[in-house]
Scaffold this active site. Structure first.
Site, PDB file in Angstrom:
ATOM      1  N   SER A   1     -13.330  -1.277  -3.786  1.00 22.92           N
ATOM      2  CA  SER A   1     -14.229  -1.004  -2.659  1.00 22.92           C
ATOM      3  C   SER A   1     -15.248   0.058  -3.033  1.00 22.92           C
ATOM      4  CB  SER A   1     -13.427  -0.531  -1.447  1.00 22.92           C
ATOM      5  OG  SER A   1     -14.306   0.071  -0.516  1.00 22.92           O
TER       6      SER A   1
ATOM      7  N   HIS B   1     -15.559  -5.317  -3.415  1.00 19.90           N
ATOM      8  CA  HIS B   1     -15.351  -5.220  -1.965  1.00 19.90           C
ATOM      9  C   HIS B   1     -16.440  -4.329  -1.354  1.00 19.90           C
ATOM     10  CE1 HIS B   1     -12.746  -5.447   1.625  1.00 19.90           C
ATOM     11  NE2 HIS B   1     -13.065  -4.175   1.833  1.00 19.90           N
TER      12      HIS B   1
ATOM     13  N   ASP C   1     -17.891  -2.722   2.059  1.00 17.81           N
ATOM     14  CA  ASP C   1     -17.533  -2.354   3.429  1.00 17.81           C
ATOM     15  C   ASP C   1     -18.775  -2.033   4.250  1.00 17.81           C
ATOM     16  OD1 ASP C   1     -14.597  -2.319   3.483  1.00 17.81           O
ATOM     17  OD2 ASP C   1     -14.795  -0.771   1.943  1.00 17.81           O
TER      18      ASP C   1
ATOM     19  N   MET D   1     -20.207  -0.956   7.831  1.00 16.95           N
ATOM     20  CA  MET D   1     -19.760  -0.331   9.083  1.00 16.95           C
ATOM     21  C   MET D   1     -20.963  -0.017   9.965  1.00 16.95           C
ATOM     22  SD  MET D   1     -17.147   2.446   7.505  1.00 16.95           S
ATOM     23  CE  MET D   1     -15.820   1.962   6.411  1.00 16.95           C
TER      24      MET D   1
ATOM     25  N   HIS E   1     -16.834  -7.137   3.742  1.00 12.57           N
ATOM     26  CA  HIS E   1     -15.939  -6.841   4.867  1.00 12.57           C
ATOM     27  C   HIS E   1     -16.786  -6.247   5.991  1.00 12.57           C
ATOM     28  CE1 HIS E   1     -12.349  -4.113   6.315  1.00 12.57           C
ATOM     29  NE2 HIS E   1     -12.679  -5.038   7.204  1.00 12.57           N
TER      30      HIS E   1
ATOM     31  N   MET F   1     -17.231  -4.605   9.260  1.00 14.15           N
ATOM     32  CA  MET F   1     -16.622  -3.827  10.340  1.00 14.15           C
ATOM     33  C   MET F   1     -17.718  -3.553  11.354  1.00 14.15           C
ATOM     34  SD  MET F   1     -14.226  -1.414   7.984  1.00 14.15           S
ATOM     35  CE  MET F   1     -15.184  -1.803   6.529  1.00 14.15           C
TER      36      MET F   1
ATOM     37  N   MET G   1      -5.537  -5.058   7.479  1.00 15.10           N
ATOM     38  CA  MET G   1      -5.851  -3.634   7.323  1.00 15.10           C
ATOM     39  C   MET G   1      -4.528  -2.872   7.230  1.00 15.10           C
ATOM     40  SD  MET G   1      -9.160  -3.169   7.198  1.00 15.10           S
ATOM     41  CE  MET G   1      -8.842  -1.451   6.863  1.00 15.10           C
TER      42      MET G   1
ATOM     43  N   PHE H   1     -12.734   4.594   7.216  1.00 16.16           N
ATOM     44  CA  PHE H   1     -12.873   5.602   6.166  1.00 16.16           C
ATOM     45  C   PHE H   1     -12.056   5.212   4.941  1.00 16.16           C
ATOM     46  CE2 PHE H   1     -12.812   7.467  10.385  1.00 16.16           C
ATOM     47  CZ  PHE H   1     -14.060   8.073  10.441  1.00 16.16           C
TER      48      PHE H   1
ATOM     49  N   GLY I   1      -9.845   6.531   1.544  1.00 19.47           N
ATOM     50  CA  GLY I   1      -8.963   7.656   1.233  1.00 19.47           C
ATOM     51  C   GLY I   1      -7.887   7.972   2.252  1.00 19.47           C
TER      52      GLY I   1
ATOM     53  N   ASP J   1      -5.968  -3.899   2.576  1.00 15.11           N
ATOM     54  CA  ASP J   1      -7.097  -2.972   2.486  1.00 15.11           C
ATOM     55  C   ASP J   1      -6.747  -1.645   3.150  1.00 15.11           C
ATOM     56  OD1 ASP J   1      -9.567  -1.763   2.378  1.00 15.11           O
ATOM     57  OD2 ASP J   1     -10.599  -3.211   3.643  1.00 15.11           O
ATOM     58  N   GLY J   2      -6.667  -0.607   2.307  1.00 16.74           N
ATOM     59  CA  GLY J   2      -6.462   0.749   2.818  1.00 16.74           C
ATOM     60  C   GLY J   2      -5.237   1.417   2.247  1.00 16.74           C
TER      61      GLY J   2
ATOM     62  N   GLY K   1     -10.196   1.468  -3.043  1.00 18.62           N
ATOM     63  CA  GLY K   1     -11.409   2.283  -3.030  1.00 18.62           C
ATOM     64  C   GLY K   1     -11.201   3.531  -3.835  1.00 18.62           C
ATOM     65  N   SER K   2     -10.523   4.508  -3.229  1.00 15.55           N
ATOM     66  CA  SER K   2     -10.342   5.788  -3.921  1.00 15.55           C
ATOM     67  C   SER K   2      -9.510   5.636  -5.198  1.00 15.55           C
ATOM     68  CB  SER K   2      -9.740   6.833  -2.978  1.00 15.55           C
ATOM     69  OG  SER K   2      -8.750   6.272  -2.174  1.00 15.55           O
TER      70      SER K   2
HETATM   71  C1  DX5 Z   1     -11.643   1.175   5.235  1.00 18.57           C
HETATM   72  C2  DX5 Z   1     -12.270   0.167   4.319  1.00 18.57           C
HETATM   73  C3  DX5 Z   1     -11.632   0.145   2.997  1.00 18.57           C
HETATM   74  C4  DX5 Z   1     -11.707   1.418   2.203  1.00 18.57           C
HETATM   75  C5  DX5 Z   1     -10.450   1.502   1.382  1.00 18.57           C
HETATM   76  O1  DX5 Z   1     -12.103   1.016   6.511  1.00 18.57           O
HETATM   77  O2  DX5 Z   1     -12.204  -1.127   4.862  1.00 18.57           O
HETATM   78  O3  DX5 Z   1     -12.092  -0.968   2.213  1.00 18.57           O
HETATM   79  O4  DX5 Z   1     -12.824   1.514   1.368  1.00 18.57           O
HETATM   80  O5  DX5 Z   1     -10.400   2.726   0.756  1.00 18.57           O
HETATM   81  P1  DX5 Z   1      -9.043   3.301   0.117  1.00 18.57           P
HETATM   82  O6  DX5 Z   1      -8.610   2.315  -0.910  1.00 18.57           O
HETATM   83  O7  DX5 Z   1      -9.477   4.603  -0.463  1.00 18.57           O
HETATM   84  O8  DX5 Z   1      -8.072   3.450   1.234  1.00 18.57           O
HETATM   85 ZN    ZN Z   2     -12.653  -2.905   3.488  1.00 21.45          ZN
END
Ligand code: DX5
Ligand code: ZN
Length: 225
Positions: A9, A34, A36, A38, A67, A69, A138, A144, A146, A176-177, A198-199
């Site tokens: 992500s 990926h 995101d 928002m 994705h 959101m 999810m 967010f 992290g 995801d997350g 992501g992180s």
């Molecule tokens: C959160 C996003 C994720 C996010 C995941 O709302 O949909 O895709 O980037 O980040 P990590 O892997 O750091 O939880």
């Molecule tokens: Zn996502």
């Protein structure tokens, strides 16, 4: 044989060098990217939109796993298709006409994903599985990067995989997350096969090593099955 796919992500990437970060994870073997999006309404934050995706399209040929959101995503399906999305995931909670939105995505020749927030029950999927290529569960509350993985989601992943198997459906489950090398095996064992990170991939340097570490765990798991 199920495909195991890593979808880093870019929300956690360094936006001053987004192109390089994406190229690095691509070259290290990530199969999807990926993305995101928002809108500050469906989720509290605002991330980025079409122009960023369009620019990134020149950097990699990997699958753009977008994705959304955002509220009422049907307003923007064409626009995301135009800027290079390959797979568009919408939240069941954000669509008044989910069936119609999925048809719109498929009619554009793209793959469909349906996302569920942690508190949303699996029965929301009951009447749309025929139009769904991937279900995104999810494993944190969206908004967010992290955050910490919600442990109750492991049973939800397993329940979804059991339901799909029972119906003979070959649908991907994306998680995801909060996924990292520490809990990757847990979600794979439960039945997930598309892994967002992501992180765990982008938060610090060493994107290549971090990508390879995640892919290595996935490969090992696939061999054991
Ligand atoms: C959160 C996003 C994720 C996010 C995941 O709302 O949909 O895709 O980037 O980040 P990590 O892997 O750091 O939880
Ligand atoms: Zn996502």
């Amino acid at each position: 044989m199920r495909n195991y796919i890593l979808s880093p992500s870019i929300l956690s990437a360094d936006f001053t060098r987004l192109g390089q970060d994406v190229r690095e994870t691509d070259e290290a073997g990530a199969q999807y990217i990926h993305i995101d999006v928002m809108d500050g309404a469906f989720v509290p934050s605002i991330s980025f939109g079409m122009p960023v995706i369009k620019s990134l399209r020149a950097v990699t040929r990997k699958v753009f796993d977008v994705h959304l959101m955002i509220e009422d995503p049907q307003r923007y399906i064409q626009a995301f298709a135009d800027c290079g999305a390959d797979l568009i995931t919408v939240h069941a909670e954000a669509c008044t006409h989910l069936d119609r939105v999925l048809s719109m995505i498929r009619d554009l020749g793209l793959k469909t994903g349906v996302a569920l927030n942690p508190a949303t029950p699996l029965c929301m999927l009951d009447h749309v599985l025929g139009k769904t290529d991937m279900v995104l569960l999810m494993t944190v509350n969206p908004g967010f990067g992290g955050q910490k993985y919600i442990p109750e989601m492991t049973a939800k992943i397993a329940a979804l995989r059991a339901l799909l198997d029972e119906r003979g459906l070959d649908i991907d489950i994306e998680v995801d997350g909060g996924i990292s090398p520490a809990n990757l095996d847990t979600v794979l064992e439960a039945g997930a096969n598309v892994i967002v990170a992501g992180s765990a991939v982008f938060a610090k340097d060493e994107i290549t090593e971090r990508t390879k570490k995640m892919l290595g765990i996935m490969e090992e798991f696939a061999k054991r099955r």
